[in-house]
Design an enzyme around this catalytic site. Sequence first.
Site, PDB file in Angstrom:
ATOM      1  N   TYR A 125      -7.198 -33.072  -3.201  1.00 48.58           N
ATOM      2  CA  TYR A 125      -6.865 -32.634  -1.838  1.00 48.58           C
ATOM      3  C   TYR A 125      -8.075 -31.951  -1.233  1.00 48.58           C
ATOM      4  O   TYR A 125      -8.553 -30.950  -1.788  1.00 48.58           O
ATOM      5  CB  TYR A 125      -5.688 -31.677  -1.978  1.00 48.58           C
ATOM      6  CG  TYR A 125      -5.153 -30.982  -0.759  1.00 48.58           C
ATOM      7  CD1 TYR A 125      -4.171 -31.591   0.035  1.00 48.58           C
ATOM      8  CD2 TYR A 125      -5.540 -29.682  -0.433  1.00 48.58           C
ATOM      9  CE1 TYR A 125      -3.600 -30.922   1.113  1.00 48.58           C
ATOM     10  CE2 TYR A 125      -4.976 -29.009   0.643  1.00 48.58           C
ATOM     11  CZ  TYR A 125      -4.013 -29.633   1.409  1.00 48.58           C
ATOM     12  OH  TYR A 125      -3.438 -28.958   2.469  1.00 48.58           O
ATOM     13  N   ALA A 132     -14.351 -23.316   6.474  1.00 46.10           N
ATOM     14  CA  ALA A 132     -12.904 -23.456   6.667  1.00 46.10           C
ATOM     15  C   ALA A 132     -12.195 -23.089   5.371  1.00 46.10           C
ATOM     16  O   ALA A 132     -11.938 -23.941   4.520  1.00 46.10           O
ATOM     17  CB  ALA A 132     -12.550 -24.878   7.093  1.00 46.10           C
ATOM     18  N   GLY A 133     -11.977 -21.776   5.185  1.00 45.09           N
ATOM     19  CA  GLY A 133     -11.243 -21.286   4.014  1.00 45.09           C
ATOM     20  C   GLY A 133      -9.871 -20.865   4.495  1.00 45.09           C
ATOM     21  O   GLY A 133      -9.013 -21.721   4.774  1.00 45.09           O
ATOM     22  N   ILE A 159     -13.240 -28.397  -4.288  1.00 46.26           N
ATOM     23  CA  ILE A 159     -12.222 -29.430  -4.492  1.00 46.26           C
ATOM     24  C   ILE A 159     -11.901 -29.583  -5.982  1.00 46.26           C
ATOM     25  O   ILE A 159     -12.748 -29.953  -6.797  1.00 46.26           O
ATOM     26  CB  ILE A 159     -12.658 -30.771  -3.861  1.00 46.26           C
ATOM     27  CG1 ILE A 159     -13.011 -30.549  -2.383  1.00 46.26           C
ATOM     28  CG2 ILE A 159     -11.569 -31.829  -4.024  1.00 46.26           C
ATOM     29  CD1 ILE A 159     -11.968 -29.802  -1.557  1.00 46.26           C
ATOM     30  N   GLU A 366      -4.785 -22.243  -2.615  1.00 45.31           N
ATOM     31  CA  GLU A 366      -3.660 -22.646  -1.744  1.00 45.31           C
ATOM     32  C   GLU A 366      -3.269 -21.508  -0.800  1.00 45.31           C
ATOM     33  O   GLU A 366      -2.097 -21.296  -0.505  1.00 45.31           O
ATOM     34  CB  GLU A 366      -2.489 -23.177  -2.570  1.00 45.31           C
ATOM     35  CG  GLU A 366      -2.919 -24.430  -3.327  1.00 45.31           C
ATOM     36  CD  GLU A 366      -1.829 -25.414  -3.613  1.00 45.31           C
ATOM     37  OE1 GLU A 366      -0.762 -25.336  -2.987  1.00 45.31           O
ATOM     38  OE2 GLU A 366      -2.059 -26.294  -4.462  1.00 45.31           O
ATOM     39  N   THR A 368      -4.982 -17.437   0.066  1.00 48.89           N
ATOM     40  CA  THR A 368      -5.042 -16.175  -0.683  1.00 48.89           C
ATOM     41  C   THR A 368      -3.712 -15.428  -0.505  1.00 48.89           C
ATOM     42  O   THR A 368      -2.924 -15.748   0.398  1.00 48.89           O
ATOM     43  CB  THR A 368      -6.171 -15.274  -0.151  1.00 48.89           C
ATOM     44  OG1 THR A 368      -5.846 -14.920   1.210  1.00 48.89           O
ATOM     45  CG2 THR A 368      -7.527 -15.965  -0.205  1.00 48.89           C
ATOM     46  N   GLN A 370      -3.345 -12.593   0.710  1.00 46.29           N
ATOM     47  CA  GLN A 370      -3.295 -12.002   2.060  1.00 46.29           C
ATOM     48  C   GLN A 370      -2.696 -13.035   3.024  1.00 46.29           C
ATOM     49  O   GLN A 370      -1.829 -12.712   3.845  1.00 46.29           O
ATOM     50  CB  GLN A 370      -4.711 -11.606   2.526  1.00 46.29           C
ATOM     51  CG  GLN A 370      -5.256 -10.327   1.921  1.00 46.29           C
ATOM     52  CD  GLN A 370      -5.762 -10.520   0.495  1.00 46.29           C
ATOM     53  OE1 GLN A 370      -6.114 -11.625   0.088  1.00 46.29           O
ATOM     54  NE2 GLN A 370      -5.789  -9.446  -0.279  1.00 46.29           N
TER      55      GLN A 370
HETATM   56  C1  FAD Z   1     -11.221 -22.768  -8.270  1.00 45.45           C
HETATM   57  C2  FAD Z   1     -10.819 -23.139  -6.877  1.00 45.45           C
HETATM   58  C3  FAD Z   1     -10.183 -24.337  -6.651  1.00 45.45           C
HETATM   59  C4  FAD Z   1      -9.836 -24.721  -5.350  1.00 45.45           C
HETATM   60  N1  FAD Z   1      -9.276 -25.946  -5.126  1.00 45.45           N
HETATM   61  C5  FAD Z   1      -9.145 -26.398  -3.843  1.00 45.45           C
HETATM   62  C6  FAD Z   1      -8.760 -27.753  -3.582  1.00 45.45           C
HETATM   63  O1  FAD Z   1      -8.494 -28.540  -4.510  1.00 45.45           O
HETATM   64  N2  FAD Z   1      -8.716 -28.184  -2.295  1.00 45.45           N
HETATM   65  C7  FAD Z   1      -8.994 -27.367  -1.244  1.00 45.45           C
HETATM   66  O2  FAD Z   1      -8.926 -27.820  -0.101  1.00 45.45           O
HETATM   67  N3  FAD Z   1      -9.353 -26.062  -1.463  1.00 45.45           N
HETATM   68  C8  FAD Z   1      -9.438 -25.564  -2.720  1.00 45.45           C
HETATM   69  N4  FAD Z   1      -9.834 -24.264  -2.957  1.00 45.45           N
HETATM   70  C9  FAD Z   1     -10.154 -23.407  -1.819  1.00 45.45           C
HETATM   71  C10 FAD Z   1      -9.217 -22.216  -1.650  1.00 45.45           C
HETATM   72  O3  FAD Z   1      -7.977 -22.637  -1.138  1.00 45.45           O
HETATM   73  C11 FAD Z   1      -9.946 -21.189  -0.737  1.00 45.45           C
HETATM   74  O4  FAD Z   1     -10.970 -20.627  -1.531  1.00 45.45           O
HETATM   75  C12 FAD Z   1      -9.012 -20.125  -0.224  1.00 45.45           C
HETATM   76  O5  FAD Z   1      -8.117 -20.667   0.702  1.00 45.45           O
HETATM   77  C13 FAD Z   1      -9.773 -18.964   0.427  1.00 45.45           C
HETATM   78  O6  FAD Z   1     -10.786 -19.409   1.297  1.00 45.45           O
HETATM   79  P1  FAD Z   1     -12.253 -18.786   1.172  1.00 45.45           P
HETATM   80  O7  FAD Z   1     -12.644 -18.906  -0.255  1.00 45.45           O
HETATM   81  O8  FAD Z   1     -13.110 -19.418   2.184  1.00 45.45           O
HETATM   82  O9  FAD Z   1     -12.079 -17.241   1.477  1.00 45.45           O
HETATM   83  P2  FAD Z   1     -12.090 -16.540   2.910  1.00 45.45           P
HETATM   84  O10 FAD Z   1     -11.164 -17.234   3.834  1.00 45.45           O
HETATM   85  O11 FAD Z   1     -13.499 -16.343   3.330  1.00 45.45           O
HETATM   86  O12 FAD Z   1     -11.458 -15.130   2.539  1.00 45.45           O
HETATM   87  C14 FAD Z   1     -12.194 -14.033   2.018  1.00 45.45           C
HETATM   88  C15 FAD Z   1     -11.270 -12.807   1.967  1.00 45.45           C
HETATM   89  O13 FAD Z   1     -10.836 -12.479   3.309  1.00 45.45           O
HETATM   90  C16 FAD Z   1      -9.412 -12.423   3.333  1.00 45.45           C
HETATM   91  N5  FAD Z   1      -8.959 -12.895   4.642  1.00 45.45           N
HETATM   92  C17 FAD Z   1      -9.362 -13.994   5.341  1.00 45.45           C
HETATM   93  N6  FAD Z   1      -8.676 -14.086   6.499  1.00 45.45           N
HETATM   94  C18 FAD Z   1      -7.823 -13.028   6.535  1.00 45.45           C
HETATM   95  C19 FAD Z   1      -6.867 -12.545   7.484  1.00 45.45           C
HETATM   96  N7  FAD Z   1      -6.596 -13.227   8.611  1.00 45.45           N
HETATM   97  N8  FAD Z   1      -6.183 -11.420   7.195  1.00 45.45           N
HETATM   98  C20 FAD Z   1      -6.408 -10.752   6.037  1.00 45.45           C
HETATM   99  N9  FAD Z   1      -7.311 -11.143   5.104  1.00 45.45           N
HETATM  100  C21 FAD Z   1      -8.004 -12.264   5.355  1.00 45.45           C
HETATM  101  C22 FAD Z   1      -8.966 -13.372   2.213  1.00 45.45           C
HETATM  102  O14 FAD Z   1      -7.651 -13.068   1.795  1.00 45.45           O
HETATM  103  C23 FAD Z   1     -10.002 -13.069   1.148  1.00 45.45           C
HETATM  104  O15 FAD Z   1      -9.630 -11.909   0.443  1.00 45.45           O
HETATM  105  C24 FAD Z   1     -10.125 -23.848  -4.258  1.00 45.45           C
HETATM  106  C25 FAD Z   1     -10.760 -22.631  -4.506  1.00 45.45           C
HETATM  107  C26 FAD Z   1     -11.129 -22.276  -5.780  1.00 45.45           C
HETATM  108  C27 FAD Z   1     -11.872 -20.992  -5.994  1.00 45.45           C
END
Ligand code: FAD
Length: 388
Positions: A125, A132-133, A159, A366, A368, A370
């Site tokens: 996925y 775009a997190g 991914i 999937e 965080t 938060q």
């Molecule tokens: C091992 C691993 C496997 C993964 N597998 C997949 C996958 O298969 N496919 C896929 O598409 N993605 C995948 N991900 C991505 C994962 O879903 C993202 O890392 C996650 O959604 C967070 O995004 P970010 O890392 O950019 O953190 P950020 O969005 O930068 O967040 C950083 C911090 O800020 C906080 N934060 C951000 N926005 C807010 C808000 N509005 N209010 C309060 N707090 C906030 C977050 O909670 C976090 O603590 C994977 C990640 C990892 C580490």
Amino acid sequence: MSDHPMYALSEEHQAIREAVRAICDAKVAPFAAEVDEEARYPREAAEALRSADFHAPHVPEAYGGAGADALATVLVIEEIARADVSASLIPAVNKLGSLPLMIGGSEDLKKKYLGRLAAGEGFSYCLSEPDAGSDAANQKTRAVRDGDAWILNGTKRWISNAGESEFYTVLATTDPDARSKGISAFVVEKSDAGVSFGAPEKKLGIKGSPTREVYFDNVRIPGDRIIGEEGKGFEYAMQTLDHTRVTIAAQAVGVAQGALDYALGYAQERQQFGKAIADFQGLQFLLADMGMKVEAARQLTYAAAGRSERGDADLTFFGAAAKCFASDVAMEVTTNAVQVLGGYGYTRDYPVERMMRDAKITQIYEGTNQVQRIVMARQLLAGVQSTL
Ligand SMILES: Cc1cc2nc3c(=O)[nH]c(=O)nc-3n(C[C@H](O)[C@H](O)[C@H](O)COP(=O)(O)OP(=O)(O)OC[C@H]3O[C@@H](n4cnc5c(N)ncnc54)[C@H](O)[C@@H]3O)c2cc1C
């Protein structure tokens, strides 16, 4: 009165748990430490799960799958995670990758790919990108129509099982001005020209599940590889997460149970002050809290699985609540399992430090925790009521 057991697993569900546990005892748990130490794909587990049809149990029978319902799929993932969280990503990611297709895809597209998934080819996925997190709608990957085809360009990050999987659901913007309403979903194959992968990330845990960037460099795919309607991709991606957050909750319950099981055994063996450390009330209270919280997380997860199966209106709340609660419990319980083992728990000679490292990811991916709380608050404030 119905003959369905009151608030209990059915015999079929119990049988599935026992069958998965037997496979995990034989083919998953014995390799978990080595998989972690060498940060290698759990091939033994992958092979055993595929042979038993537990690698993608959610695929409906109509497409050649095992046809497991949402609760059965949760039980499979929970039991695998109890032995090795890395291996539990195999059925979890396969569901995550293929659910947008199951939700929005045409019959032809489903027939084309779900059968191959059921036969053992993986499905990843691709939503996340460097920018775009949590703000998942901020997609930069672009899909442009070219005659009957689509051309994709961009970078996906984090991914799971990238490189291992044959198929990828890729979110890409087809109308950059429309933000989430301009995002579409596509099926991309590993063998499509222009698809490549970054080096595996060096992670804290789930080291047996490769996490890599996926690059799309002028990847030309046939027009019929779009999933459902143009502009609906983000909707399919978010609906998918409502269901699959329940599977992350299952991973969390599984790893917490694995750590609790180990801690219980150890506490009854280890002697200090002339008796088993399990005889000390200070430790008994810790173990009691661990058991209580694992069970509460399990009940919430199974309740959410029921909602996922029925497609209830409160699934969004329950999926987020189960994922958030169970993952917080998993972090606490695995950390306390290390505490129960004292200095030994802090070494790789015992499995609980791996479990503690593996548990951490369930609070992050999937969405965080938060983000889960944002989702839950929105549902509560919108007046969504529990269906129970
Ligand atoms: C091992 C691993 C496997 C993964 N597998 C997949 C996958 O298969 N496919 C896929 O598409 N993605 C995948 N991900 C991505 C994962 O879903 C993202 O890392 C996650 O959604 C967070 O995004 P970010 O890392 O950019 O953190 P950020 O969005 O930068 O967040 C950083 C911090 O800020 C906080 N934060 C951000 N926005 C807010 C808000 N509005 N209010 C309060 N707090 C906030 C977050 O909670 C976090 O603590 C994977 C990640 C990892 C580490």
